[in-house]
Design an enzyme around this catalytic site. Structure first.
Site, mmCIF file in Angstrom:
data_model
loop_
_atom_site.group_PDB
_atom_site.id
_atom_site.type_symbol
_atom_site.label_atom_id
_atom_site.label_comp_id
_atom_site.label_asym_id
_atom_site.label_seq_id
_atom_site.Cartn_x
_atom_site.Cartn_y
_atom_site.Cartn_z
ATOM 1 N N ARG A 78 0.736 -1.092 -0.045
ATOM 2 C CA ARG A 78 -0.036 -0.053 0.151
ATOM 3 C C ARG A 78 0.955 1.300 -0.020
ATOM 4 O O ARG A 78 1.667 1.303 0.971
ATOM 5 C CB ARG A 78 -0.873 0.071 1.252
ATOM 6 C CG ARG A 78 -1.954 1.267 1.288
ATOM 7 C CD ARG A 78 -2.964 0.753 2.247
ATOM 8 N NE ARG A 78 -3.974 1.810 2.647
ATOM 9 C CZ ARG A 78 -3.682 2.696 3.629
ATOM 10 N NH1 ARG A 78 -2.530 2.728 4.395
ATOM 11 N NH2 ARG A 78 -4.696 3.652 3.708
ATOM 12 N N ASN A 154 -7.067 8.185 2.522
ATOM 13 C CA ASN A 154 -6.864 7.591 3.820
ATOM 14 C C ASN A 154 -7.446 8.209 4.854
ATOM 15 O O ASN A 154 -7.787 9.500 5.246
ATOM 16 C CB ASN A 154 -5.328 7.781 4.145
ATOM 17 C CG ASN A 154 -4.837 7.038 5.448
ATOM 18 O OD1 ASN A 154 -4.849 5.995 5.321
ATOM 19 N ND2 ASN A 154 -4.497 7.853 6.348
ATOM 20 N N GLU A 155 -8.379 7.509 5.912
ATOM 21 C CA GLU A 155 -8.873 7.962 7.093
ATOM 22 C C GLU A 155 -9.682 9.037 6.841
ATOM 23 O O GLU A 155 -9.350 10.164 7.329
ATOM 24 C CB GLU A 155 -7.706 7.804 8.160
ATOM 25 C CG GLU A 155 -7.104 6.664 8.508
ATOM 26 C CD GLU A 155 -6.067 6.466 9.666
ATOM 27 O OE1 GLU A 155 -5.934 7.654 10.066
ATOM 28 O OE2 GLU A 155 -5.358 5.624 9.639
ATOM 29 N N HIS A 221 -9.153 0.048 9.690
ATOM 30 C CA HIS A 221 -7.856 0.177 10.489
ATOM 31 C C HIS A 221 -7.876 -0.241 11.786
ATOM 32 O O HIS A 221 -8.726 0.378 12.522
ATOM 33 C CB HIS A 221 -7.229 1.565 10.308
ATOM 34 C CG HIS A 221 -7.088 2.055 8.658
ATOM 35 N ND1 HIS A 221 -6.379 3.185 8.550
ATOM 36 C CD2 HIS A 221 -7.352 1.318 7.546
ATOM 37 C CE1 HIS A 221 -6.262 3.419 7.123
ATOM 38 N NE2 HIS A 221 -6.739 2.281 6.748
ATOM 39 N N TYR A 223 -6.318 -0.342 15.367
ATOM 40 C CA TYR A 223 -5.143 -0.207 16.528
ATOM 41 C C TYR A 223 -5.755 -0.460 17.872
ATOM 42 O O TYR A 223 -6.434 -1.435 17.964
ATOM 43 C CB TYR A 223 -4.963 1.254 16.226
ATOM 44 C CG TYR A 223 -4.049 1.396 14.896
ATOM 45 C CD1 TYR A 223 -2.711 1.087 14.815
ATOM 46 C CD2 TYR A 223 -4.603 2.104 13.700
ATOM 47 C CE1 TYR A 223 -2.129 1.145 13.496
ATOM 48 C CE2 TYR A 223 -3.938 2.094 12.585
ATOM 49 C CZ TYR A 223 -2.873 1.543 12.482
ATOM 50 O OH TYR A 223 -1.747 1.687 11.200
ATOM 51 N N GLU A 250 -4.875 -1.486 7.473
ATOM 52 C CA GLU A 250 -3.689 -1.024 8.580
ATOM 53 C C GLU A 250 -3.812 -1.697 9.911
ATOM 54 O O GLU A 250 -5.201 -1.855 10.224
ATOM 55 C CB GLU A 250 -3.665 0.678 8.801
ATOM 56 C CG GLU A 250 -3.238 1.550 7.700
ATOM 57 C CD GLU A 250 -2.996 2.895 8.099
ATOM 58 O OE1 GLU A 250 -2.835 3.112 9.285
ATOM 59 O OE2 GLU A 250 -2.951 3.680 7.181
ATOM 60 N N TRP A 279 0.954 -1.567 9.119
ATOM 61 C CA TRP A 279 1.490 -0.100 9.016
ATOM 62 C C TRP A 279 2.638 -0.309 9.981
ATOM 63 O O TRP A 279 2.537 -0.669 11.175
ATOM 64 C CB TRP A 279 0.803 0.717 9.609
ATOM 65 C CG TRP A 279 1.108 2.413 9.477
ATOM 66 C CD1 TRP A 279 2.051 2.713 10.078
ATOM 67 C CD2 TRP A 279 0.913 3.223 8.443
ATOM 68 N NE1 TRP A 279 2.352 3.999 9.754
ATOM 69 C CE2 TRP A 279 1.707 4.322 8.509
ATOM 70 C CE3 TRP A 279 0.408 3.007 7.225
ATOM 71 C CZ2 TRP A 279 1.879 5.370 7.728
ATOM 72 C CZ3 TRP A 279 0.193 4.408 6.365
ATOM 73 C CH2 TRP A 279 0.939 5.350 6.578
#
Length: 464
Positions: A78, A154-155, A221, A223, A250, A279
């Site tokens: 990516r 992105n985001e 994503h 996290y 991610e 990531w």
């Protein structure tokens, strides 16, 4: 009779639905495309993403990263791009990125990072602006549908007004299709990609249906929001229950907002046939340096996170399968990567800005040249980078000097030894980056303070 007519009508409706589905599948099969929860290649083979992200827009010289990422078993990379929030990646640069992906037999997910944290982070672009960028690149993207996925933004929303994500994403998809893009599109979740308010989850079906080609994959994503097995499995299951395609675009093994459950993320992705992209390769900073998978872009210096992602249980090396589009093509051997420094802000939620006017030094045929760049700046502080390049002959060491005119001071440095005498700065190579072949380059970085102005000084380089 009435029952027979109803049954006949139902059968006709089912037939029309089937024909429509086949037509949509045929439209999408230009290249990579979705079918139910799966991503397929044009030949119908399933493709499951396994790889990482590379912050190309801030480290454009690190082109050996593509071969090095491939050497660890990845089938996908990516690639971080910018349309203007940072130094823009022009069409020629993006064409080269695609060529590097193809040379190294990688599927290339191209993402526009400008939209990161829109509504919460100053300077963030809208999804509409991201589409403008992709439209400007259409000439180099058309015809590459077998090899690339377009990650629109992105985001694209932070935690302020994430509900706006749904209409903005539908509009972006509509504009991409109206512009003639046939590619598989990827859309990131709001809430800095983590969708903790479930806006993407709860509206994914309507967003998918808004794509006339039905060729959109959703990206979560993972996290700190996903710090338990129940949260990971619950989110993945919601998309599989809905019959919608999802990738983990991610994730990390640690983060400032909590401790992601990477073991469950990877095991569940493997058991469910869901793609994942860690990531990130290298260059993180600003407190999230632990997300680097290799140190200073050196493939021979895997971090603990890199070891876990590539070589651990359910990791890239043991689970990745190369895209069949590359069948019969010879592999490309990885080349050594030059030393580079971590950037304090190339993180999932913050990224460095690069100065539009770096200051180069003259370089003699047997000497060296240096270029000073402000890569990120904030109130009272900044990050800088100096690139040193050898002339037409090899050198065994280098010294770079400059004088600040605005009272700046260096507070931290990496990949060089720096001394100061008032406003005069002298930087010398360290043991591992002094020897440079003809035309070869290296770089060092630093943090500094400023007050009132932060002008770019003239620099000079002396070789030994």
């Amino acid at each position: 009779m009435r029952t027979r007519f109803i049954a006949a009508g139902a059968a006709l409706l089912a037939l029309l639905t089937s024909v429509l589905a086949m037509t949509q599948s045929a439209q999408a099969a230009t290249g990579l495309h979705v079918s139910g929860t799966k991503i397929l290649e044009a030949n119908g083979n399933q493709f499951i993403m396994r790889g990482t992200s590379h912050a190309h827009t801030w480290f454009p010289s690190q082109t050996s990263s593509f071969a090095n990422i491939k050497s660890l078993g990845a089938n996908t990379v990516r690639v971080v791009l910018s349309g203007g929030r940072w130094t823009a990646n022009a069409a020629s640069d993006v064409a080269n990125v695609i060529a590097l992906c193809k040379q190294n037999r990688l599927i290339c997910v191209l993402e526009n990072h400008d939209t990161t944290g829109y509504g919460e982070q100053s300077g963030a672009y809208t999804l509409d602006q991201a589409v403008d960028y992709w439209v400007g690149l259409k000439s180099v993207l058309t015809g590459q549908e077998n090899y690339i996925v377009i990650n629109i933004g992105n985001e694209p929303y932070g935690n302020n007004s994430p509900s706006a994500w749904t209409s903005a994403t539908k509009s972006a998809i509509s504009r991409m299709r109206a512009a003639g893009f046939q590619h598989l599109l990827m859309v990131d979740a709001p809430n800095w990609g983590q969708d903790w308010q479930f806006v993407m989850r709860d509206n994914a079906a309507s967003v998918f249906d808004s794509d006339p080609q039905k060729n959109t994959v959703f990206s979560i994503h993972m996290y700190g929001v996903f710090d338990t097995a129940a949260e990971v499995t619950g989110y993945l299951q919601a998309f599989q229950t809905a019959g919608l395609p999802l990738v983990i675009g991610e994730f990390g093994n640690m983060h400032s907002d909590g401790d992601p459950d990477e073991d469950t993320i990877m095991s569940q992705a493997q058991s469910r046939g869901v793609g994942y992209l860690g990531w990130s390769w290298s260059g993180n900073g600003g407190g999230v340096e632990y997300l680097d998978q290799v140190t200073n872009f050196n493939v021979n210096q895997l971090t603990s996170w890199g070891q876990r992602l590539f070589n651990g249980a359910n990791g890239v090396k043991s689970t990745a399968k190369e895209a069949t589009i590359y069948s019969g093509q010879p592999p490309v051997s990885p080349s050594p990567s030059p030393s580079a420094s971590p950037s304090p802000s190339a993180s999932p939620s913050a990224s460095p800005s690069r100065s539009p006017s770096p200051s180069p030094s003259p370089g003699g045929a047997k000497g060296c040249a240096a270029t000073y760049t402000v890569t990120n700046q904030w109130g009272g502080g900044f990050q800088g980078e100096v690139t040193v390049k050898a002339g037409s002959s090899a050198i065994s060491g280098w010294t770079v000097t400059w004088t600040y005119a605005n009272g700046q001071a260096i507070t931290q440095v990496w990949n060089a030894t720096v001394t100061s005498n008032g406003s005069s700065i002298t930087a010398r190579n360290v043991s591992y980056n002094g020897g440079l072949g003809a035309g070869a380059s290296t770089s060092f970085g630093f943090l500094g303070s400023w007050n009132g102005a932060n002008g770019v000084p003239a620099v000079s380089c002396t070789a030994s």
